[in-house]
Write an enzyme that holds these catalytic residues in place. Structure first.
Site, PDB file in Angstrom:
ATOM      1  CG  PHE A  38      -1.943  -1.162   1.116  1.00 49.01           C
ATOM      2  CD1 PHE A  38      -1.560  -2.463   1.420  1.00 49.01           C
ATOM      3  CD2 PHE A  38      -3.240  -0.939   0.695  1.00 49.01           C
ATOM      4  CE1 PHE A  38      -2.457  -3.514   1.305  1.00 49.01           C
ATOM      5  CE2 PHE A  38      -4.148  -1.981   0.583  1.00 49.01           C
ATOM      6  CZ  PHE A  38      -3.756  -3.275   0.885  1.00 49.01           C
ATOM      7  CB  VAL A  76       1.123   0.344   5.375  1.00 47.73           C
ATOM      8  CG1 VAL A  76       0.786   1.812   5.182  1.00 47.73           C
ATOM      9  CG2 VAL A  76      -0.150  -0.497   5.440  1.00 47.73           C
ATOM     10  CB  CYS A  77       4.801   2.971   1.723  1.00 47.51           C
ATOM     11  SG  CYS A  77       6.215   4.074   1.594  1.00 47.51           S
ATOM     12  CB  ILE A  78       7.249   3.362   7.049  1.00 44.79           C
ATOM     13  CG1 ILE A  78       7.225   4.046   8.415  1.00 44.79           C
ATOM     14  CG2 ILE A  78       8.595   3.528   6.368  1.00 44.79           C
ATOM     15  CD1 ILE A  78       8.105   3.374   9.446  1.00 44.79           C
ATOM     16  CB  ALA A  81       2.011   5.278   6.618  1.00 42.44           C
TER      17      ALA A  81
END
Lengths: 130, 92
Positions: A38, A76-78, A81
């Site tokens: 994501f 989830v791409c940090i 995010a």
């Protein structure tokens, strides 16, 4: 066939629903999803503070249930995010933020996980836009 | 190496489909989905002669008749197309 799926759009975008239906069809067809990644606005799909209108499909919830039911690797791409305020407890503590809106089955990690998934998969399928 | 180009933007609002057609090889195909389904009404696709698929629910939702030069697919069909072609390039 091994699929890596990257989602670039928020849960309220039609492309997020298309990605979900594609992923469901892939598993139903006996294929493997090595990782869901994501990225960009796709990180909103992992937020547990999303409230969908009652007369609309709750795609964020459907994503969460799908990932949990099949125990998929949902990253989830940090960086994407953090800039959008999607934080797990660790990041909320690190940056002294009061809200935590990301929990299991989601996992915050780096873009390298997308690269790694494309190496492991036979196909990378991206979903985004309208 | 064949590529499946996935287009979800309407060709009447931006130039993604035109850009896609410029790089489309003879072994490639285009899958129209979302508002990209309006590509069924765009003359560029007809004249180019490239293989065209449309996601069935998106053409139905927009009441777009299926021309004889295009085929419609459901989600299992979408998955199969992504296997039949060597790469999938989504025009994000």
């Amino acid at each position: 066939m091994k699929f890596a799926i990257a989602l670039f759009s928020a849960a309220h975008a039609p492309s997020s629903r298309r990605a979900l239906l594609f992923a469901q069809a892939a598993l139903a067809g006996g294929h493997e999803i090595v990782r869901l990644f994501f990225y960009q606005d796709g990180v909103y799909s992992a937020s547990n503070t999303i409230v969908a209108p009652q007369d609309e499909q709750d795609i964020a919830r459907q994503w969460r249930e799908f990932v949990s039911a099949h125990q998929l690797d949902a990253v989830v791409c940090i960086a994407a995010a953090l800039r959008r305020g999607v934080l797990d407890s660790e990041e909320a503590a690190r940056y002294q933020r009061s809200a935590v809106n990301l929990e299991a089955p989601w996992e915050l990690s780096g873009l390298g996980q997308l690269h790694d998934a494309t190496q492991a998969a036979d196909r990378l399928i991206c979903f985004g836009g309208p | 190496m064949s590529t499946l180009h996935v287009v979800s933007h309407s060709p009447f609002t931006d130039s993604r489909l035109d850009s896609c057609l410029r790089v489309c090889g003879s072994d490639d195909a285009i899958l129209l989905c979302g508002d990209g389904a309006y590509g069924l009404r765009h003359p560029a696709l007809l004249t180019k002669g490239v293989k065209v698929f449309v996601l069935a629910e998106d053409s139905l939702a927009r009441n777009l008749p299926l021309p004889d030069w295009a085929d419609c697919v459901d989600y299992p069909g979408f998955v199969q197309l992504s296997i039949d072609y060597d790469k999938v390039n989504t025009w994000l």
